[in-house]
Each structure stands twice: as C-alpha cells, then as structure tokens.
Scaffold this motif. Structure first.
Motif, PDB file in Angstrom:
ATOM      1  N   GLU A   1       0.782  -1.120  -0.041  1.00 42.42           N
ATOM      2  CA  GLU A   1       0.117   0.069   0.099  1.00 42.42           C
ATOM      3  C   GLU A   1       0.865   1.283   0.021  1.00 42.42           C
ATOM      4  OE1 GLU A   1      -3.004   0.628  -0.221  1.00 42.42           O
ATOM      5  OE2 GLU A   1      -3.504  -1.434  -0.893  1.00 42.42           O
ATOM      6  N   GLY A   2       2.201   1.118   0.730  1.00 41.82           N
ATOM      7  CA  GLY A   2       2.897   2.203   0.670  1.00 41.82           C
ATOM      8  C   GLY A   2       3.381   2.729  -0.859  1.00 41.82           C
TER       9      GLY A   2
ATOM     10  N   ILE B   1      -1.213  12.304   3.743  1.00 43.42           N
ATOM     11  CA  ILE B   1      -1.766  11.686   4.942  1.00 43.42           C
ATOM     12  C   ILE B   1      -1.978  10.184   5.020  1.00 43.42           C
ATOM     13  CG2 ILE B   1      -4.016  11.846   6.377  1.00 43.42           C
ATOM     14  CD1 ILE B   1      -4.263  14.559   4.938  1.00 43.42           C
ATOM     15  N   SER B   2      -2.161   9.558   3.624  1.00 45.63           N
ATOM     16  CA  SER B   2      -2.389   8.335   3.726  1.00 45.63           C
ATOM     17  C   SER B   2      -0.896   7.505   3.657  1.00 45.63           C
ATOM     18  CB  SER B   2      -2.865   7.989   2.301  1.00 45.63           C
ATOM     19  OG  SER B   2      -2.754   6.552   2.056  1.00 45.63           O
ATOM     20  N   GLY B   3       0.079   8.313   3.317  1.00 41.21           N
ATOM     21  CA  GLY B   3       1.456   7.625   3.581  1.00 41.21           C
ATOM     22  C   GLY B   3       1.799   7.624   5.179  1.00 41.21           C
ATOM     23  N   ALA B   4       1.322   8.666   5.820  1.00 38.39           N
ATOM     24  CA  ALA B   4       1.652   8.729   7.200  1.00 38.39           C
ATOM     25  C   ALA B   4       1.059   7.825   8.130  1.00 38.39           C
ATOM     26  CB  ALA B   4       1.295  10.105   7.605  1.00 38.39           C
ATOM     27  N   ALA B   5      -0.320   7.562   7.579  1.00 41.65           N
ATOM     28  CA  ALA B   5      -1.340   6.515   8.273  1.00 41.65           C
ATOM     29  C   ALA B   5      -0.681   5.155   8.106  1.00 41.65           C
ATOM     30  CB  ALA B   5      -2.612   6.676   7.698  1.00 41.65           C
TER      31      ALA B   5
ATOM     32  N   ILE C   1      -4.373   0.438   7.318  1.00 40.42           N
ATOM     33  CA  ILE C   1      -3.908  -0.039   6.067  1.00 40.42           C
ATOM     34  C   ILE C   1      -4.777  -0.143   4.840  1.00 40.42           C
ATOM     35  CG2 ILE C   1      -2.717  -2.167   4.985  1.00 40.42           C
ATOM     36  CD1 ILE C   1      -0.941  -2.280   7.113  1.00 40.42           C
ATOM     37  N   PHE C   2      -6.210  -0.541   5.230  1.00 39.60           N
ATOM     38  CA  PHE C   2      -7.024  -0.839   4.113  1.00 39.60           C
ATOM     39  C   PHE C   2      -7.531   0.442   3.531  1.00 39.60           C
ATOM     40  CE2 PHE C   2      -7.906  -4.977   6.261  1.00 39.60           C
ATOM     41  CZ  PHE C   2      -7.030  -5.715   5.293  1.00 39.60           C
TER      42      PHE C   2
END
Length: 140
Positions: free
Chosen positions: A49-50, A72-76, A99-100
C-alpha cells in the motif's frame, strides 16, 4: 489526565487482557503464532500500500495537483506498520483498519477534501497588461 498518558497505561492493559482471553480459547502456541502471522502479513501489505500511495502521489504531482490525501495516507500507513509490528490484537486491529484503502478513505477523506477546496479557491493568475499598437494599427 493527558490522553497520551492514558493510552500508554490502557493499551498494554487491553493487550494483556486480550492475550489472556484469546490464549485461553485457542492455546498459547496458536496465540503466539497468530501474533507473528498478523505482523508478517501486515508489514507486507503495508509495503504494498505504501508503494501504491507513492505512485498515486507522483501521479497527482504530474497532474499539477496537491497530493494531500497521499501525504496523509502515507503517514497513516507508516503508523499502521508500527502498530502491526507491536505484539497485540488491539493494535493489529487498528493497524489493519489504517492499512486498508477503504477505511483510510473514510477516516481521512474529509481532511484531503479540505485541501482540495483551498487549492481550487486560489486557482487564479494575477497580472497586468498593456496595449501596444503597431505601425499597421494592429494590436499585438
């Protein structure tokens, strides 16, 4: 009390409780095996996902858009990978939620929409112009 201090105290208590409850149901060896399996699967999926998030971020940059959601998604995803490395069922559950992509979009979608609205507001060019006439009375 400070929420950080409370989480430092209550998260290990919750994890120990879940270890005892789940371990009594499925056995100690299976509990330990389940912890390792969720960690390996979670780290692999976090890597996948990363890389997708990085790819999507570059596509946003190529389109000359702000990759707010991707940042934001990368940090999450990084935080989720840390949660999945930590042994425990509650942290694994929260890590898998982060992650999902579907749950990440539900959690962080409003934040990225705010950045896009701000970007659309400031989408103008400010400048000055001057009419220059040619010998043939044509405007250039």
């Amino acid at each position: 009390m400070n929420p950080v201090i409370l989480s430092i105290i209550f998260i290990p208590i919750l994890e120990i409780y879940l270890f005892i409850k789940i371990g009594s149901q499925i056995g100690a060896f299976n509990t330990i095996l389940l912890i390792f399996i969720t960690a390996f699967i979670g780290i692999y999926y976090a890597k996948y996902e990363g890389l997708n998030t990085i790819r999507s971020g570059f596509l946003q940059i190529v389109k000359n858009q702000t990759p707010a959601y991707e940042i934001i998604s990368g940090a999450a995803i990084a935080f989720a990978a840390i949660l999945l490395i930590l042994p425990g069922f509650a942290t694994d559950f929260l890590g898998f939620l982060l992650i999902f992509p579907l749950t990440r979009r539900l959690i962080f979608g409003n934040i990225s929409n705010k950045f896009k609205k701000d970007e659309q507001k400031n989408n103008f060019i400010d400048g000055e112009y001057e009419d220059i006439e040619d010998d043939n009375d044509r405007k250039i």
